[in-house]
Motif scaffolding. Structure first.
Motif, short mmCIF file in Angstrom:
data_model
loop_
_atom_site.label_atom_id
_atom_site.label_comp_id
_atom_site.label_asym_id
_atom_site.label_seq_id
_atom_site.Cartn_x
_atom_site.Cartn_y
_atom_site.Cartn_z
N LEU A 129 -0.97 7.10 6.88
CA LEU A 129 -0.30 6.73 5.63
C LEU A 129 0.22 7.96 4.89
O LEU A 129 1.19 7.89 4.16
CB LEU A 129 -1.30 5.97 4.75
N MET A 130 -0.45 9.12 5.11
CA MET A 130 -0.20 10.27 4.25
C MET A 130 1.24 10.79 4.30
O MET A 130 1.86 11.02 3.26
CB MET A 130 -1.14 11.41 4.63
N LEU A 131 1.78 10.97 5.49
CA LEU A 131 3.11 11.57 5.59
C LEU A 131 4.19 10.70 4.94
O LEU A 131 5.00 11.21 4.17
CB LEU A 131 3.45 11.89 7.05
N PRO A 132 4.21 9.37 5.22
CA PRO A 132 5.20 8.55 4.52
C PRO A 132 5.04 8.60 3.00
O PRO A 132 6.04 8.68 2.28
CB PRO A 132 4.94 7.13 5.04
N VAL A 133 3.79 8.59 2.52
CA VAL A 133 3.60 8.62 1.07
C VAL A 133 4.10 9.94 0.50
O VAL A 133 4.80 9.97 -0.52
CB VAL A 133 2.11 8.41 0.71
N LEU A 134 3.80 11.03 1.21
CA LEU A 134 4.27 12.35 0.75
C LEU A 134 5.80 12.37 0.69
O LEU A 134 6.39 12.80 -0.31
CB LEU A 134 3.75 13.42 1.72
N THR A 135 6.44 11.86 1.75
CA THR A 135 7.90 11.86 1.79
C THR A 135 8.48 11.03 0.65
O THR A 135 9.37 11.48 -0.07
CB THR A 135 8.37 11.28 3.14
N MET B 132 0.84 -1.20 0.00
CA MET B 132 0.00 0.00 0.00
C MET B 132 0.87 1.25 0.00
O MET B 132 0.69 2.16 -0.81
CB MET B 132 -0.88 -0.02 1.25
N LEU B 133 1.84 1.28 0.92
CA LEU B 133 2.70 2.46 1.06
C LEU B 133 3.49 2.72 -0.22
O LEU B 133 3.48 3.82 -0.77
CB LEU B 133 3.65 2.23 2.25
N PHE B 134 4.15 1.66 -0.72
CA PHE B 134 5.08 1.89 -1.82
C PHE B 134 4.38 2.00 -3.16
O PHE B 134 4.80 2.79 -4.00
CB PHE B 134 6.17 0.82 -1.84
N ILE B 135 3.31 1.22 -3.35
CA ILE B 135 2.63 1.33 -4.64
C ILE B 135 1.96 2.69 -4.75
O ILE B 135 2.05 3.35 -5.79
CB ILE B 135 1.62 0.18 -4.84
N SER B 136 1.32 3.17 -3.66
CA SER B 136 0.68 4.48 -3.80
C SER B 136 1.71 5.56 -4.04
O SER B 136 1.50 6.43 -4.90
CB SER B 136 -0.21 4.81 -2.59
#
Lengths: 336, 383
Positions: free
Chosen positions: B250-256, B102-106
């Protein structure tokens, strides 16, 4: 009259006394020179042309400026230690300033970037580490491109089982867990700077770099001048050494820059996890900050910003130079 | 072509087993073993430690363990994790892998879109000051020292601005009297994302033939409708707040991750696009008097996509191994974290299980890329 002509041979193309034109005389003069001098001149011309192409792209110059700045820092450190700084206080590893306590002390006139939790000067550590980052990056990059170019050229030229073997080896190296490998090596050997450079160089040389260089070598192999050399009776080694590898060199140089970035980054990450045995490095500075418990303390910014920013900037600088070289190497990217 | 694929599959199987053997030997070569973790525990006697080692099979010689491992692997058994004893390895992976995916694909998909869009514009208007700023900024983010950047992002967005929670996967206080486990909610979220993307993709393909101006309305309408349906279903199920909690984390890691990786796609697109712009068909399109936007998007960008898609396939294949560093900084309990802890505590079956999954994906991705190349670029032939 004769001396003047020598000064400016192209001023006039009047026939000289023996009936040949000055142009021909100039050609004779060139032919009389030893071959190495002509080659050197040609090389200088190519270098100058490439430099002009390189400077057209400002991002390469930005990268070069950052690299020169850090090279200056690295060179200044031994001078400062010898002349200005007292080794007892400013030594990057064993120095200690009793007057600046409590440590870590914020930036002051004596310590421009403050001191670390053990009372050592941060600026001195930063400058001391710069040299080893450069050496690490360069050595790893040289090993990588030596392996990558020779294997890439061989695999592309001979094809068949050599190609299959090295390409599947590349697959294997790419999928191997690098961190585990380095933990194991750290357990078996003392993982110091030269060994780390060797490991990074080999991993990257047998891995992704080879795949890219091989695909470039494949396009060179089918050029007409390689066929011409073959028809003229050139041996395999002659073709590989004289035709394929020289034409691979620009791309090789480009990937050297990228490997430098990778090596510096890898060293920083490994030091950050505490897996390396080196005296001082940017990653180790962050590791010290972390193990002393100051990592999430944003009041002591001078502990983490200088090394973090330096890693980022130097990696970015080599990458930018690589990007600018890409436009020199690949004519299809140029403006004209 | 069929012969080439068969040959490559055979090579992949060979490489895979070589990889299996090499990784196992590497893990075995690490000094010490799992039972020695308890050396510092005064309550455990030597006999108890030996009993632990014996029950995990650590007292047998390495080669015997290796062949036993290969044997049970061929029977489809990946063994039991040491550190999560007695949970089977597959069970742990099935719990962790969705989170990492989820984290890396998004973040990969978002950075792919951002990178492709920006790269396209950079190539189109090259040489402006904006290009230098974007390139230098993008490269700096691309080569940024990841732990440091992660901490900076946490400091700025989670600590100072307090927009996002600091790390972790869920807020324990909220979940204390939740009706279901976090993983149930999370798997439903993944399912929702999958269904929505499939539905939207079919919608886009079905409406491809409508003319440009009306198509935009139809597309945005379709997306809005899909979003409304998803929100409605989640709201009705009563699990909405929990799903929002996970999304918030989830948002902050995805943004980073997006900020770190978009420059890769951006620079690749720019170069590929610059090469495409020199092709004759671009001149032809100009000569035909087509609008600039059509030349840029339909003629140049579409043909410049090949290497970019290739790199996307590769990065999706490596998404499963996750980022050891990113997951560590954000305390995200995914595969990267499992990889690191099992390497440190020498949980060999767990480690091997995680590596096997990554390796299979990576090896297949390489094959897929080669085949894709042959399909997308007719000049490449495999004998």
């Amino acid at each position: 009259m004769a001396t003047e002509e020598r000064h400016n041979p192209f001023a006039t193309a009047q026939p000289a006394g023996d009936g040949t034109t000055l142009d021909q005389q100039e050609r004779e003069r060139l032919r009389a020179q030893p071959l190495w001098r002509v080659r050197l001149k040609l090389l200088a011309g190519t270098l100058w042309n490439n430099w002009k192409l390189f400077t057209e792209n400002k991002i390469g110059l930005i990268g070069l400026a950052i690299i020169l700045f850090y090279a200056g820092l690295a060179l200044a450190h031994p001078l400062l230690m010898g002349r200005v700084w007292d080794p007892l206080i400013y030594d990057p590893v064993i120095g200690f300033d009793p007057l600046a306590a409590p440590h870590p002390a914020p930036p002051s006139a004596q310590h421009w970037l403050g001191t670390d939790p053990l009372g050592r000067d941060v600026l001195s550590q930063l400058m001391f580490s710069t040299a080893s980052e450069f050496i690490l990056g360069m050595v790893a990059a040289l090993i990588t491109v030596t392996i990558g170019t020779s294997i890439g050229a061989l695999a592309a030229y001979f094809g068949g089982w050599i190609d299959t073997f090295f390409m599947r080896l590349a697959d294997l190296v790419i999928t191997l867990p690098a961190i585990v490998l380095l933990i194991v090596l750290g357990g078996l050997f003392t993982l110091d700077l030269p060994l780390l450079a060797l490991v990074i160089g080999i991993l990257s040389g047998f891995g992704a770099t080879t795949v890219i260089i091989k695909s470039q070598a494949l396009t060179i192999k089918v050029r007409t001048y390689v066929e011409a050399a073959w028809v003229a009776g050139g041996s395999h080694w002659h073709i590989i050494l004289r035709h394929i590898i020289p034409n691979l060199l620009p791309l090789t140089f480009l990937y050297m820059m990228f490997t430098v970035t990778d090596a510096i980054f890898a060293e920083a990450i490994l030091s950050y996890f505490g897996l390396l045995n080196i005296r001082m490095s940017w990653g180790l500075m962050i590791h010290t900050t972390q193990s002393a418990g100051y990592l999430l303390n944003f009041q002591t910014w001078w502990l983490i910003v200088p090394p973090g920013l330096s890693i980022t900037l130097l990696c970015a600088a080599f990458y930018l130079v690589g990007r600018a070289l890409d436009e020199v190497v690949n004519p299809r990217l140029r403006k004209r | 072509m069929a012969r080439y694929i068969a040959q490559r599959l055979l090579q992949i199987i060979l490489t895979f087993f070589l990889f299996l053997a090499l990784s196992y030997m590497l893990l075995e070569a690490m000094p010490g073993d799992f039972s020695q973790l308890f050396l510092q525990d005064p309550k455990l006697t030597l006999a108890q430690r030996e009993a632990i080692a014996a029950s995990l099979g650590l007292n047998r010689p390495p080669h015997e363990r290796f062949f036993r491992y290969i044997g049970s692997f061929l029977r489809g058994d990946l063994g039991v994790s040491f550190q999560y004893y007695p949970r089977p390895v597959v069970d742990v992976i099935l719990e962790r892998a969705p989170r990492t995916l989820m984290l890396f694909i998004s973040s990969t998909v978002v950075s792919f879109y951002v990178g492709f869009f920006v790269g396209k514009l950079l190539a189109w208007r090259r040489g402006r000051v904006l290009e230098y700023i974007t390139t230098v900024g993008g490269v700096t983010l691309y080569t940024v020292f990841t732990p440091w950047f992660g901490l900076l992002m946490i400091w700025l967005f989670a600590f100072t601005l307090d927009w996002f929670p600091i790390g972790k996967f869920i807020t324990p206080r909220l979940w204390r009297d939740a009706p279901v486990e976090a993983n149930v909610v999370f798997n439903r979220m993944l399912l929702t994302a999958l269904v929505v993307s499939i539905v939207l993709l079919t919608w886009f393909i079905l409406t491809r033939r409508i003319d440009t101006r009306r198509r935009r309305v139809v597309h945005w309408g379709g997306m809005g409708l899909g979003l409304a349906v998803v929100v409605g279903i989640w709201g009705a199920s009563g699990l909405g707040p929990y799903a929002l909690n996970i999304l918030h984390h989830l948002m902050l890691p995805v943004l980073t991750l997006t900020l770190i990786s978009f420059a890769g796609t951006m620079l690749l697109t720019r170069n590929s696009m610059l090469e495409t712009l020199r092709e004759d068909y671009i001149t032809t399109a100009r000569a035909k008097g087509l609008p600039e936007k059509v030349i840029r998007d339909k003629h140049a960008a579409r043909n410049a996509m090949l290497p970019v898609v290739t790199s996307l396939v590769f990065s999706l294949a490596f998404a499963l191994s996750g980022g050891v560093i990113t997951e560590g900084v954000f305390s995200w309990p995914g595969m990267g974290e499992v990889l690191l802890t099992s390497a440190v505590v020498q949980d060999i079956p767990m480690m091997m299980g995680a590596l096997i999954f990554t390796a299979i994906f990576a090896l297949l991705a390489h094959l897929v890329v080669d085949i894709l190349y042959a399909f997308l670029d007719p000049r490449i032939r495999y004998g």
